[in-house]
Design a protein around this motif. Structure first.
Motif, PDB file in Angstrom:
ATOM      1  N   MET A 197      41.304  67.008   0.570  1.00  0.00           N
ATOM      2  CA  MET A 197      41.452  65.794   1.327  1.00  0.00           C
ATOM      3  C   MET A 197      41.641  64.467   0.606  1.00  0.00           C
ATOM      4  SD  MET A 197      40.968  66.600   4.560  1.00  0.00           S
ATOM      5  CE  MET A 197      40.441  64.790   5.274  1.00  0.00           C
ATOM      6  N   VAL A 198      41.447  64.631  -0.781  1.00  0.00           N
ATOM      7  CA  VAL A 198      41.816  63.285  -1.391  1.00  0.00           C
ATOM      8  C   VAL A 198      43.066  63.933  -2.359  1.00  0.00           C
ATOM      9  CG1 VAL A 198      39.645  62.395  -1.421  1.00  0.00           C
ATOM     10  CG2 VAL A 198      40.082  63.927  -3.286  1.00  0.00           C
ATOM     11  N   GLY A 199      43.649  65.178  -2.027  1.00  0.00           N
ATOM     12  CA  GLY A 199      44.895  65.306  -2.954  1.00  0.00           C
ATOM     13  C   GLY A 199      44.796  65.941  -4.215  1.00  0.00           C
ATOM     14  N   ALA A 235      47.453  44.146   1.806  1.00  0.00           N
ATOM     15  CA  ALA A 235      46.591  43.999   3.276  1.00  0.00           C
ATOM     16  C   ALA A 235      47.742  44.339   4.426  1.00  0.00           C
ATOM     17  CB  ALA A 235      46.290  42.515   3.272  1.00  0.00           C
ATOM     18  N   LYS A 236      49.267  43.859   4.217  1.00  0.00           N
ATOM     19  CA  LYS A 236      50.250  43.853   5.130  1.00  0.00           C
ATOM     20  C   LYS A 236      50.218  45.453   5.343  1.00  0.00           C
ATOM     21  CE  LYS A 236      52.608  39.681   4.050  1.00  0.00           C
ATOM     22  NZ  LYS A 236      53.824  39.037   3.371  1.00  0.00           N
ATOM     23  N   ARG A 237      50.421  46.216   4.111  1.00  0.00           N
ATOM     24  CA  ARG A 237      50.823  47.692   4.102  1.00  0.00           C
ATOM     25  C   ARG A 237      49.768  48.366   5.171  1.00  0.00           C
ATOM     26  NH1 ARG A 237      52.540  46.625  -1.332  1.00  0.00           N
ATOM     27  NH2 ARG A 237      50.721  47.500  -2.027  1.00  0.00           N
ATOM     28  N   VAL A 238      48.665  48.315   4.698  1.00  0.00           N
ATOM     29  CA  VAL A 238      47.519  49.183   5.088  1.00  0.00           C
ATOM     30  C   VAL A 238      46.818  48.810   6.327  1.00  0.00           C
ATOM     31  CG1 VAL A 238      47.205  50.228   2.873  1.00  0.00           C
ATOM     32  CG2 VAL A 238      45.701  48.446   3.757  1.00  0.00           C
ATOM     33  N   MET A 292      45.301  55.920   4.390  1.00  0.00           N
ATOM     34  CA  MET A 292      45.808  55.813   5.728  1.00  0.00           C
ATOM     35  C   MET A 292      45.826  57.326   6.352  1.00  0.00           C
ATOM     36  SD  MET A 292      48.959  52.735   5.265  1.00  0.00           S
ATOM     37  CE  MET A 292      49.488  53.557   3.799  1.00  0.00           C
ATOM     38  N   GLU A 293      46.070  58.358   5.703  1.00  0.00           N
ATOM     39  CA  GLU A 293      46.143  59.481   6.255  1.00  0.00           C
ATOM     40  C   GLU A 293      44.657  60.169   6.628  1.00  0.00           C
ATOM     41  OE1 GLU A 293      47.395  64.363   4.448  1.00  0.00           O
ATOM     42  OE2 GLU A 293      47.785  62.360   3.027  1.00  0.00           O
ATOM     43  N   LEU A 294      43.624  59.658   5.693  1.00  0.00           N
ATOM     44  CA  LEU A 294      42.143  59.962   6.173  1.00  0.00           C
ATOM     45  C   LEU A 294      41.967  59.371   7.396  1.00  0.00           C
ATOM     46  CD1 LEU A 294      40.570  59.728   2.768  1.00  0.00           C
ATOM     47  CD2 LEU A 294      40.893  61.878   4.002  1.00  0.00           C
ATOM     48  N   LYS A 295      42.562  58.060   7.754  1.00  0.00           N
ATOM     49  CA  LYS A 295      42.173  57.245   9.083  1.00  0.00           C
ATOM     50  C   LYS A 295      42.762  58.282  10.059  1.00  0.00           C
ATOM     51  CE  LYS A 295      44.591  54.785  11.169  1.00  0.00           C
ATOM     52  NZ  LYS A 295      45.295  53.853  12.057  1.00  0.00           N
ATOM     53  N   ASN A 296      43.743  58.835  10.099  1.00  0.00           N
ATOM     54  CA  ASN A 296      44.444  59.519  11.109  1.00  0.00           C
ATOM     55  C   ASN A 296      43.732  60.840  11.106  1.00  0.00           C
ATOM     56  OD1 ASN A 296      46.308  57.199  11.915  1.00  0.00           O
ATOM     57  ND2 ASN A 296      47.730  58.048   9.998  1.00  0.00           N
ATOM     58  N   LYS A 297      43.571  61.570  10.077  1.00  0.00           N
ATOM     59  CA  LYS A 297      42.919  62.851  10.194  1.00  0.00           C
ATOM     60  C   LYS A 297      41.610  63.109  10.839  1.00  0.00           C
ATOM     61  CE  LYS A 297      45.601  65.618   6.621  1.00  0.00           C
ATOM     62  NZ  LYS A 297      45.142  66.274   5.182  1.00  0.00           N
ATOM     63  N   LEU A 298      40.796  61.908  10.339  1.00  0.00           N
ATOM     64  CA  LEU A 298      39.318  62.000  10.415  1.00  0.00           C
ATOM     65  C   LEU A 298      38.886  61.028  11.603  1.00  0.00           C
ATOM     66  CD1 LEU A 298      38.022  62.456   6.823  1.00  0.00           C
ATOM     67  CD2 LEU A 298      38.440  64.360   8.466  1.00  0.00           C
ATOM     68  N   ASN A 299      39.899  60.310  11.984  1.00  0.00           N
ATOM     69  CA  ASN A 299      39.653  59.142  12.996  1.00  0.00           C
ATOM     70  C   ASN A 299      38.519  58.201  12.276  1.00  0.00           C
ATOM     71  OD1 ASN A 299      39.977  57.780  15.302  1.00  0.00           O
ATOM     72  ND2 ASN A 299      38.129  58.383  16.056  1.00  0.00           N
ATOM     73  N   LEU A 300      38.763  57.940  10.955  1.00  0.00           N
ATOM     74  CA  LEU A 300      37.901  57.187  10.333  1.00  0.00           C
ATOM     75  C   LEU A 300      38.182  55.530  10.635  1.00  0.00           C
ATOM     76  CD1 LEU A 300      37.550  58.400   6.561  1.00  0.00           C
ATOM     77  CD2 LEU A 300      35.574  58.071   8.114  1.00  0.00           C
ATOM     78  N   THR A 301      37.024  54.818  10.574  1.00  0.00           N
ATOM     79  CA  THR A 301      37.416  53.353  10.567  1.00  0.00           C
ATOM     80  C   THR A 301      37.359  52.818   8.968  1.00  0.00           C
ATOM     81  OG1 THR A 301      36.261  52.966  12.719  1.00  0.00           O
ATOM     82  CG2 THR A 301      36.425  51.098  11.566  1.00  0.00           C
ATOM     83  N   LEU A 336      36.127  50.773  16.433  1.00  0.00           N
ATOM     84  CA  LEU A 336      36.432  51.861  15.470  1.00  0.00           C
ATOM     85  C   LEU A 336      37.539  52.711  15.797  1.00  0.00           C
ATOM     86  CD1 LEU A 336      33.374  50.981  15.179  1.00  0.00           C
ATOM     87  CD2 LEU A 336      32.923  53.360  14.670  1.00  0.00           C
ATOM     88  N   GLY A 337      38.170  53.235  14.598  1.00  0.00           N
ATOM     89  CA  GLY A 337      39.463  54.002  14.654  1.00  0.00           C
ATOM     90  C   GLY A 337      40.622  53.234  13.859  1.00  0.00           C
ATOM     91  N   TYR A 338      40.351  52.018  13.318  1.00  0.00           N
ATOM     92  CA  TYR A 338      41.353  51.319  12.781  1.00  0.00           C
ATOM     93  C   TYR A 338      41.128  50.997  11.286  1.00  0.00           C
ATOM     94  CZ  TYR A 338      42.410  50.502  17.634  1.00  0.00           C
ATOM     95  OH  TYR A 338      42.921  50.699  19.122  1.00  0.00           O
ATOM     96  N   ILE A 339      42.203  50.384  10.682  1.00  0.00           N
ATOM     97  CA  ILE A 339      41.965  49.956   9.198  1.00  0.00           C
ATOM     98  C   ILE A 339      41.929  48.265   9.368  1.00  0.00           C
ATOM     99  CG2 ILE A 339      42.808  49.645   7.064  1.00  0.00           C
ATOM    100  CD1 ILE A 339      44.194  52.218   7.244  1.00  0.00           C
TER     101      ILE A 339
END
Length: 245
Positions: A120-122, A198-201, A178-187, A31-34
């Motif tokens: 959170m979603v801009g 796929a390469k970018r995110v 990508m921002e949400l993953k970092n802010k909320l430590n989402l997987t 957990l904690g990655y994309i």
């Protein structure tokens, strides 16, 4: 389910009557990655993520969350922690506020900080009173994500959320996730047909073909130096649902 650290597939398979959709899937998701999931149409990618929040259950093998069988968790509590956003944003009739409040209601919260989830979603607070029918495709997808966030998930499953969007809206969603993953430590577990996306995110990439896990690993290494010949063929556009071109 106060904390989740890993999801483990052990010899997982899924059959729909006599049709084998997935077979012998064994891997671990930290957990904690994309994680981006790629593969030809009909490879079993959507089935894979549906197993994670028990929209369906394996017909073979087992899935563990922190070494406990996924079937031993209360299914409602499980789905509070593992949200899902589909290709088409399925919003309820009514307003944006109605939809976001539903996410909070699922976890038993009566009061919802609409401004927070919109930000959170801009989106600004003026969106709360808008009818969902008046939203663009990109806006509707962002509201769909906000509704999932209101349920305070640990894992967010994305089934091609940008495939129906224009390039500008796609970029907004990519940056947002990508921002949400970092802010909320989402997987984030993200199905995509777009190789460049796929390469970018992705921090890690999973390749499924004909219901089997072919290869997975660090995204940069996955694309620059694939270990499996089928992976190399798919990356180079030489492998389809029908076989090798």
């Amino acid at each position: 389910m106060c904390e989740m650290k890993k999801i483990k597939f052990i010899d997982v398979g899924f059959k729909d009557h006599d049709d084998v959709i997935l077979k012998d899937i064994s891997m671990e998701i930290s957990l904690g990655y994309i994680y981006t999931i790629i593969g030809p149409s009909g490879a079993g990618k959507s089935t894979f993520i549906k197993l994670i929040n028990r929209l369906i259950d394996p017909t073979e093998g087992k899935i563990l969350i922190d070494d406990k069988n996924i079937k031993d968790y209360d299914i409602i509590k499980l789905r509070r922690r593992i949200g899902m956003v589909f290709q088409q944003p399925y919003l309820f009739e009514g307003t944006v506020e109605d939809n976001i409040k539903y996410g909070s209601m699922i976890r038993g919260q009566k009061d919802t900080d609409l401004d927070y989830y919109l930000s959170m979603v801009g989106l600004d607070k003026s969106y709360s009173s808008r009818k969902v029918d008046d939203l663009s495709g990109g806006e509707a997808q962002r509201i769909s994500i906000a509704r999932s966030l209101a349920n305070e998930p640990t894992v967010l499953l994305l089934d091609e959320p940008t495939s129906a969007l224009d390039p500008a809206s796609t970029q907004v969603i990519e940056d947002l996730v990508m921002e949400l993953k970092n802010k909320l430590n989402l997987t984030i577990i993200w199905i995509t047909h777009n190789m460049e996306q796929a390469k970018r995110v992705g921090d890690f990439t999973i390749f499924i073909n004909n219901g089997r896990l072919i290869e997975y690993g660090n995204t940069k290494a996955f694309f620059s130096n694939p270990k499996n010949d089928l992976t190399r063929l798919f990356i180079n556009g030489k492998l389809t649902k029908e076989g090798i071109e």
